[in-house]
Design an enzyme around this catalytic site. Structure first.
Site, PDB file in Angstrom:
ATOM      1  N   ASP A 134       0.824  -1.218   0.000  1.00 14.87           N
ATOM      2  CA  ASP A 134       0.000   0.000   0.000  1.00 14.87           C
ATOM      3  C   ASP A 134       0.854   1.263   0.000  1.00 14.87           C
ATOM      4  OD1 ASP A 134      -2.225  -1.570   0.090  1.00 14.87           O
ATOM      5  OD2 ASP A 134      -2.618  -1.296   2.212  1.00 14.87           O
ATOM      6  N   CYS A 188     -18.355 -16.599  -7.051  1.00 16.27           N
ATOM      7  CA  CYS A 188     -19.399 -16.087  -6.169  1.00 16.27           C
ATOM      8  C   CYS A 188     -20.775 -16.671  -6.493  1.00 16.27           C
ATOM      9  CB  CYS A 188     -19.482 -14.558  -6.264  1.00 16.27           C
ATOM     10  SG  CYS A 188     -18.050 -13.698  -5.587  1.00 16.27           S
ATOM     11  N   CYS A 191     -24.626 -15.887  -4.997  1.00 14.87           N
ATOM     12  CA  CYS A 191     -24.558 -15.367  -3.628  1.00 14.87           C
ATOM     13  C   CYS A 191     -24.477 -13.846  -3.618  1.00 14.87           C
ATOM     14  CB  CYS A 191     -23.351 -15.943  -2.898  1.00 14.87           C
ATOM     15  SG  CYS A 191     -23.172 -15.367  -1.199  1.00 14.87           S
ATOM     16  N   CYS A 214     -19.278   3.887   1.871  1.00 17.42           N
ATOM     17  CA  CYS A 214     -18.637   2.757   2.543  1.00 17.42           C
ATOM     18  C   CYS A 214     -18.192   3.175   3.947  1.00 17.42           C
ATOM     19  CB  CYS A 214     -17.438   2.271   1.729  1.00 17.42           C
ATOM     20  SG  CYS A 214     -16.467   0.982   2.539  1.00 17.42           S
TER      21      CYS A 214
END
Length: 346
Positions: A134, A188, A191, A214
């Site tokens: 990061d 996925c 779902c 978020c």
């Protein structure tokens, strides 16, 4: 030789405690620039202006370091030993994201990556590496999918069939030409557990995130007051949010964390909100020394605590925020006044 070196590198990474390693080419994510541009054009990055800067480097790793021939991705688990969502049922306590309940992963993982990198350079003199956790405009998640570590789920986080989704990513760029792995495909299916769990509706569509809604963004990256209509949805989440991660069915395959520095500190699993509201700057720095929480500063953190107290429905906590209504930080003062009014009016 390169295949043998890659196999030995993977073994070395495992010896360092990393759960999985994969390799891709710098040009492995050709769709990334357009996806990034669409995300920024819609303003979904919010105040994260750094995402709009150097978009060429972020979208195309080959531009970040033209000499690189391979990108090595590693996964380091931080899987918890407790139910990360249980605290949501205790409104007088603060919910801190699992990854931040002990040492800052940036420091821990980068040291481990550097050791792996030094080993690699010893095996291949004359080559170069760059290590990132990061710390550069690198799109780790799509690169990790290209390297076969997992796939970006409908919540946009990376998850794997053999990892769950509780893991950090580390990146090593190298001038070595290593055999790439096959990219992982999404698994996925139908779902939508992660999308349904989001308290603020931060997913406009599967595989898309609007950071402005978020809770992880709002409690960590967002400076200034949070929009009044979003504050109630924060609940008691004071640093990050694990809701979409915690409900993922693939977590039944999560790998146990091997690094003791990721083991949750008892005082950060369910800390009392009243206790956190009383922190001045010195006490905040002392309590969160070595923690990723420290980087957001006392003001933003106590702002979040005030919102949580306002959402608690517990009038006995009013005294914890009344004094903060005159705080020197105007954002904290605003949050405290909001909390007092909300406790009075319900």
């Amino acid at each position: 030789m390169s295949a043998d070196l890659k196999a030995r590198l993977a073994a070395q990474a495992r010896a360092e405690g990393l759960a999985k390693m994969g390799v891709c080419r710098p040009d492995a994510i050709p769709e990334a620039p357009a996806r990034l541009a669409a995300f920024v054009d819609k303003g979904r990055h919010g105040q994260m202006h750094w995402m709009a800067e150097r978009m060429g480097w972020r979208g195309n790793p080959a531009e970040l370091w033209p000499e690189a021939r391979s990108i090595i991705l590693v996964a380091e688990p931080y899987t918890h030993e407790h139910d990360p969502l249980a605290v949501l049922g205790r409104p007088d306590r603060g919910a801190i994201s699992v990854y931040a309940q002990n040492r800052d992963y940036h420091d821990v993982l980068k040291k481990r990556l550097k050791r792996v990198g030094r080993w690699l350079l010893d095996q291949a003199p004359g080559h170069q590496i760059k290590v990132f956790v990061d710390t550069a405009p690198v799109m780790e998640k799509p690169l990790a999918q290209a390297a076969g570590l997992g796939w970006q789920g409908k919540h946009t986080n990376l998850l794997g069939r053999d990892l769950g989704n509780w893991f950090f990513l580390g990146v090593i760029f190298t001038t070595l030409d290593l055999p790439p792995d096959d990219p992982e495909e999404p698994h996925c299916g139908r779902c939508t557990a992660c999308l349904d769990a989001c308290p603020t509706g931060a997913f406009p569509a599967p595989f898309q995130l609007d950071a402005r809604r978020c809770i992880s963004y709002l409690t960590i990256e967002h400076k200034g007051p949070v929009d009044a209509d979003l504050r109630p949805a924060l609940g008691n989440r004071i640093y990050g949010c694990d809701d979409c991660l915690g409900v993922c069915p693939w977590n039944k395959f999560a790998v146990a964390a091997r690094e003791a520095k990721y083991k949750a500190r008892p005082d950060l699993i369910e800390p009392p909100l009243a206790e956190l509201a009383a922190l001045d700057d010195a006490a905040f720095r002392m309590r969160f020394s070595g923690s990723p929480i420290k980087r957001i500063g006392r003001g933003r953190f106590v702002r979040n605590v005030c919102y949580a107290i306002g959402n608690s429905g517990d009038p006995s906590l009013a005294s914890a925020v009344q004094a903060l209504a005159q705080d020197a930080d105007p954002v904290v003062a605003d949050a405290a006044r909001w909390a007092v009014v909300r406790l009075r009016t319900g």
